[in-house]
Design a protein around this motif. Sequence first.
Motif, PDB file in Angstrom:
ATOM      1  N   VAL A  60       1.039  -1.296   0.019  1.00  0.00           N
ATOM      2  CA  VAL A  60       0.039  -0.051  -0.073  1.00  0.00           C
ATOM      3  C   VAL A  60       0.929   1.138  -0.110  1.00  0.00           C
ATOM      4  N   LEU A  61       0.645   2.035  -0.853  1.00  0.00           N
ATOM      5  CA  LEU A  61       1.298   3.555  -0.911  1.00  0.00           C
ATOM      6  C   LEU A  61       0.485   4.563  -0.536  1.00  0.00           C
ATOM      7  N   LEU A  62       0.861   5.287   0.577  1.00  0.00           N
ATOM      8  CA  LEU A  62       0.010   6.168   1.295  1.00  0.00           C
ATOM      9  C   LEU A  62       0.592   7.520   0.881  1.00  0.00           C
ATOM     10  N   THR A  63      -0.240   8.200   0.371  1.00  0.00           N
ATOM     11  CA  THR A  63       0.306   9.783  -0.108  1.00  0.00           C
ATOM     12  C   THR A  63       0.217  10.677   1.094  1.00  0.00           C
ATOM     13  N   HIS A  64      -0.319  10.399   2.257  1.00  0.00           N
ATOM     14  CA  HIS A  64      -0.093  10.792   3.404  1.00  0.00           C
ATOM     15  C   HIS A  64      -1.005  10.278   4.459  1.00  0.00           C
ATOM     16  N   CYS A  65      -1.146  11.014   5.679  1.00  0.00           N
ATOM     17  CA  CYS A  65      -1.933   9.975   6.761  1.00  0.00           C
ATOM     18  C   CYS A  65      -3.084  10.838   7.458  1.00  0.00           C
ATOM     19  N   HIS A  66      -3.795  11.560   6.356  1.00  0.00           N
ATOM     20  CA  HIS A  66      -4.995  12.088   7.186  1.00  0.00           C
ATOM     21  C   HIS A  66      -5.995  10.812   6.991  1.00  0.00           C
TER      22      HIS A  66
END
Length: 279
Positions: A60-66
């Motif tokens: 999984v690639l997260l763009t950010h953690c919002h």
Amino acid sequence: MDRELVMHFLGTGGAVPSKDRNHPGLLVKFSGTKLLIDCGEGAQRQAMEQGVSIYDVDAVLLTHCHIDHVAGLLPLATTVDLLHGRRLRVYGPAADSESTLDISDFEMIEYREVNPGDEVEIGDLRVLVYESEHEVPTVDYRIETPKIPGKADPKYIRKVPTWKRREVLLRGERPYSLTKPGKISVYVKGDGRPANPENVRGCQVLVHEACFENKEEAVRYSHSTHLEAAEVARKAGVDLLVLTHLSTKADPERMREEAREVFPVVVVAHDGLRVRVRR
């Protein structure tokens, strides 16, 4: 080697989901490799309804953690553990804000922090990481396949020994090859201000957030508009622009028509959209 990369849009909404748009999630498939970019609430059900599986993703690639980009991560990790007895591999930037969820210490997740400038090999795909301007540490991802051979001309390729054909097609030699060899490249901006066109150049597809129609509102909340995304696509010279991460205030029809005045080949993503990129 496969000649096709497929993108399944599991969720295309903003921070507030609607009956038509789930929280963000994009499944990318090439050859035997699967990547899930962001994992919003309900990602597992979205995948089931679209007839795809995310239980076997390589990462999984997260763009950010919002929270709207990661709320489905722990349920997915739990299912992967129950079904396969392994940890879920997750890449993403640091969660160093009170408004983000730090998932790096969860037992069922193998978290690998990435920073702009990093390059990661995952299965058959190469992932390049770029900085994104947002309220919290955020990144964009450029996903590239290996070099795909040119298409063989059946009239002439028979003249080349079998053991040498791949080499000939990877060089694109004429008259044996009908098309030039090359990569499939897609650029994904899940959140933030507009992408740098130089980072996008050479990609066939740009997936770009277009949360707001109003630029003043987009700047205030560190998002992008459909017109800004279209300008990036025009400058980068991509083949297709896909707009996603739409606010509940957005008018998709109007956004598409206005964006097409800047860049002609625009699709406004919807949950369940499938985009195939062939070479």
